[in-house]
Design an enzyme around this catalytic site. Structure first.
Site, short mmCIF file in Angstrom:
data_model
loop_
_atom_site.label_atom_id
_atom_site.label_comp_id
_atom_site.label_asym_id
_atom_site.label_seq_id
_atom_site.Cartn_x
_atom_site.Cartn_y
_atom_site.Cartn_z
N THR A 526 2.04 4.14 2.38
CA THR A 526 2.53 2.80 2.09
C THR A 526 2.47 2.32 0.95
OG1 THR A 526 0.51 1.97 2.19
CG2 THR A 526 0.46 2.45 4.06
N VAL A 579 7.26 8.10 -8.58
CA VAL A 579 8.01 7.90 -9.58
C VAL A 579 9.23 8.65 -9.48
CG1 VAL A 579 9.00 7.58 -12.21
CG2 VAL A 579 6.59 7.27 -11.11
N ALA A 581 11.15 9.97 -6.09
CA ALA A 581 10.96 10.39 -5.06
C ALA A 581 10.03 12.23 -5.32
CB ALA A 581 11.83 10.33 -4.99
N LEU A 583 11.54 14.13 -7.40
CA LEU A 583 12.14 14.68 -8.61
C LEU A 583 11.21 15.17 -9.51
CD1 LEU A 583 14.80 12.26 -10.04
CD2 LEU A 583 15.27 15.07 -9.30
N ASP A 648 8.87 -2.91 -8.97
CA ASP A 648 8.74 -1.65 -8.20
C ASP A 648 8.92 -0.53 -9.76
OD1 ASP A 648 8.23 0.37 -6.64
OD2 ASP A 648 9.98 1.56 -6.87
N LYS A 652 6.91 1.55 -12.18
CA LYS A 652 6.95 3.30 -12.42
C LYS A 652 6.38 3.42 -13.38
CE LYS A 652 9.85 4.31 -8.37
NZ LYS A 652 11.09 4.23 -8.29
#
Ligand code: ADP
Ligand code: ASP
Ligand code: MG
Length: 783
Positions: A526, A579, A581, A583, A648, A652
């Site tokens: 979420t 951070v 996804a 990667l 966002d 990160k």
């Protein structure tokens, strides 16, 4: 409109549904078949039937032992007809006529074994057809010998004619076709070998270019071994076409010898399941990398005779094997030794008599025969290339009196030949070695949006291979979003997931109270503060955590408290998808630090969404249209302002800064779009699109005039965390970035002057879900 052999067909081609003998064995089974037909079969589809369970065996006895076996056969078929049909009289009359013909034909030896066996499928098709008529379901039954002609290798001859006949009768309701039956090129009726209806079904499907073939049987899919022999066997959700073919060649009942062949050229989905199933069965898919190199299933064939033929040339070997195939005699573990000119192969005990006749007719020399032999085979995509798996298998067989290890001509199989008496023990031993799993740690997924659904999908699809990797079974016990939840005491992965229980007051947490002080993996997909606020409680319960939610990971104070508690509880918390996804950014930084490097700075584009939006924006189409599209494609957070505000990216940056220990750095943070343009509700924000478009167009024009482009950059060092929209020139590492990609440029002591660059898609449901799966595997492997 599409065409097959010049025949027009609707785009939606007919599906083929095959009902095996076990599904048609009695009145209860036939009722389930009828329910399945009502729910799954469309009027244009083809139904292929086997003989009612046991009838083929009885017909074989009649043929072998003589007509005194007929009364028992008559008794059982009559009983079936009278219990299934409300008005059985018409079918009983024709049944008696058939039995008369059978009796006189057998006495006068005018009937071949094929003619005799054919009655099983003929009666079964008529019975099902009559029952469907009684229930008002339009259908008509057909004798497949009027449609399918095959050559000596059972390949279809004149397929165009078969297709024409099959398509001509569309509109007359569901076609019910006798499986197992065909005609040879001389026009004689033949049968396609035991379990041959599976082959009939895939043959018809390939002729009709069907997109799906359903094999309805008495098990809800292909299992890790025959579940009637190994009760612990588990259903396999997917098999590759290669695995399915390898399995079928091993004589497994669940897939007839040639079932897969017709579909190699015209792949169709094959679904193996049982009527009234609670599960999705087994799906045969064209290709899948899941489970590569792992054993998927163990096949078992007993009561074989191993034959050794000497002094036989290679060409003669091929001819002889073709003769066996033409006689419907399946061969297993065939091996030709060129130098010694020796052919070794196994046939089923029941076929031995006919095989020795063929050997004699061919003038070949049988030097050895060994009966009571079993073939145990491991099947899995490319297992033969996985030396660890092969040596594990061979190691386990060392304790048995193995006659021979056989390496078939595909990479997916390894076979062991041994005496029947030892076969089940070896099967059980191999099954335990390959599939015995520790009890699972329950998994709970919070968040059932784009990422949550995708994550569950890949968890389902890869269940078997992940279980093998983590050596425990996977058990998804609950799924919830803020409004609804679904809870199952056991694994939800085989079910249809529908969160439909009320969760507006966090009822899910009540349900999970049974797991307090027990290991559990809670996955937070979420973006919710309400969930983040419960992290301390989750950890106090002794649960592992996986977060795609950044709220706690980006907050140094909360994260530090949590980590202290996690350490006390010996629990893990992985946040790799917060951070970049999937990667490997956090893990790479961790490894650099652990191995003594000093990371000085990380710069780059940390937002897949902003990278995509600014990457697409070319000053022509309004900026907010790209925002809408990104939102629709799930490239943005549920509220796109979380991205556009830069929040966002800022989070990160904080997460990485925290990992690198840059706690004292000064912060320079400017939103990508000014706050005043994003205030208010989401609707008010969308309504302000024109003003935002104008603002961005102005920035873009100014950048363009200087030959630069707009890029939302983050840079982190021990002095400063800077997150802002910048003008970059064409030499900047982020300048050539593909829209949607992230780039992380890492400067460190070891990578001084020539930085380490990690680049790739950093947003989207697929990659994020894959990253979450990596985290889950890591937690389960270490738990
Ligand atoms: P049908 O009558 O539907 O053709 P079969 O009896 O020919 O059914 O084939 C289904 C049987 O195959 C199952 O009942 C099971 O005993 C057997 N079988 C052998 N190996 C497997 C396996 N790996 N998975 C599932 N079933 C298997
Ligand atoms: N009735 C045949 C058999 O028992 C064919 C089939 O069932 O597929 O082998
Ligand atoms: Mg069968």
């Amino acid at each position: 409109m599409a065409e097959i052999y010049g025949q027009p067909v609707a785009r939606e081609t007919p599906a083929v549904h095959k009902f095996g003998g076990s599904s048609l064995k009695d009145v209860t089974a036939i009722s389930s078949v009828i329910r399945t037909i009502r729910s799954h079969v469309r009027t244009e589809d083809v139904v292929v039937v086997s003989a009612n369970g046991g009838v083929t065996d009885q017909l074989i006895q009649v043929f072998n032992d003589g007509t005194h076996r007929l009364p028992a056969l008559r008794e059982s078929v009559q009983q079936l007809v009278t219990t299934v049909l409300d008005q059985p009289d018409a079918l009983l009359v024709s049944l008696l006529e058939d039995l008369e013909l059978l009796s006189s034909g057998l006495s006068q030896t005018t009937l071949s074994v094929h003619d005799v066996l054919a009655y099983g499928e003929l009666w079964s098709a008529q019975l099902l057809s009559a029952r469907l008529h009684e229930l008002g379901i339009p259908n008509h039954w057909r004798d497949a010998r009027d449609i399918l002609t095959v050559d000596a290798q059972n390949n279809p001859v004149n397929p165009a004619k078969a297709v024409q006949i099959l398509l001509d009768s569309k509109g007359e309701g569901i076609q019910i076709l006798t499986g197992f039956l065909a005609r040879n090129e001389a026009g004689q009726g033949i049968t396609l070998g035991r379990n041959g209806s599976d082959y009939s079904a895939t043959l018809v499907a390939s002729l009709l270019r069907s997109s799906a073939v359903y094999l309805w049987t008495d098990v809800d899919g292909v299992y890790t071994a025959d579940p009637h022999v190994i009760p612990e066997a588990r259903r396999i959700p997917t098999l590759t076409l290669g695995e399915a073919q390898a399995l079928s060649e091993l004589g497994s009942h669940v897939l007839h010898h040639k079932t897969i062949n017709p579909l190699l050229q015209h792949p169709a989905r094959i679904i193996i399941n049982t009527c009234d199933s609670d599960t999705l069965g087994t799906d045969v898919v064209e290709q899948s990398r899941a489970g590569e190199g792992q054993v998927k299933t163990l096949a078992h064939k007993s009561q074989l005779v191993q034959l050794t033929l000497a002094g036989i040339h290679e060409l003669r070997t091929r001819q002889f094997q073709a003769e066996l195939t033409a006689g419907q005699i399946n061969q297993y573990a065939c091996h030709y030794d060129k130098t010694r000119q020796v052919l070794q192969l196994c046939v089923e005990q029941v076929d031995f008599f006919r095989t020795s006749q063929l050997i004699r007719q061919a003038g070949l020399t049988l030097v050895q025969q060994l009966s009571g032999v079993s073939l145990i085979s491991a099947v899995g995509h490319n297992i033969r290339q996985n030396h660890r798996v092969i040596s594990q298998l061979l190691g386990r067989t060392a304790r048995f009196d193995v006659l021979n290890i056989h390496y078939p001509g595909n990479d997916h199989t390894l076979c062991v030949l041994l005496a029947d008496e030892q076969a089940e023990a070896l099967l059980a031993d191999l099954h335990a070695a390959c599939f015995d799993l520790a009890p699972s740690i329950p998994i709970v997924v919070l968040g059932y949006g784009n990422i949550g659904q995708q994550f569950i999908r890949i968890l389902k699809d890869n269940k078997a291979s992940i279980e093998q990797r983590v050596k425990q079974s996977l058990s998804l016990v609950a799924v919830a979003n803020s409004r609804h939840y679904q809870y199952a005491g056991e694994c939800l992965l085989d079910e249809v997931i529908v969160p439909d229980q009320d969760n507006t007051s966090g009822e899910i947490y009540q349900r999970l109270s049974d797991y307090i002080n027990k290991p559990l993996v809670l996955i937070d997909l979420t973006a919710s503060e309400a969930v983040a606020a419960r992290y301390p409680e989750f950890v106090a319960n002794g649960w592992h955590l996986i977060s795609a939610n950044k709220l706690v990971a980006a907050d140094d104070i909360r994260a530090s408290h949590l980590e202290a508690e996690l350490e006390k509880q010996h629990r893990r918390w992985l946040t790799n998808t917060t951070v970049g996804a999937a990667l490997p950014i956090q893990s790479s930084l961790r490894k650099l630090i652990e191995s003594g490097d000093q990371v000085q700075a990380v710069n780059g584009v940390f937002s897949g969404s902003l990278s995509w939006i600014f990457g697409q924006y070319d000053g022509q189409r309004p900026f907010m249209e790209w925002v809408r599209q990104a939102h629709a494609n799930a490239y943005t957070e549920p509220d796109p302002r979380d991205d556009l505000s830069g929040q966002d990216v800022y989070r990160k940056a904080l997460i990485l800064a925290r990992q690198l220990g840059f706690n004292e750095a000064r912060v320079v943070f400017t939103p990508a779009i000014p706050d005043e343009l994003m205030a208010g509700t989401l609707e008010q924000f969308w309504a302000r699109s024109a003003a935002i478009d104008e603002h961005v167009a102005g920035l873009w024009k100014a950048a363009n005039e200087q030959g630069k482009s707009l890029c939302y950059l983050a840079s982190i060092s021990s002095q400063e965390i800077n997150v802002s929209l910048q003008l970059i020139d064409q030499q900047h590492p982020a300048a050539g970035l593909r829209p949607g990609d992230n780039i992380f440029v890492i400067d460190s002591a070891w990578y001084a002057g020539n930085p380490l660059v990690i680049q790739g898609p950093g947003a989207g449901r697929e990659v994020t879900a894959a990253g979450v799966l990596n985290d889950l595997i890591e937690v389960l492997q270490s738990a």
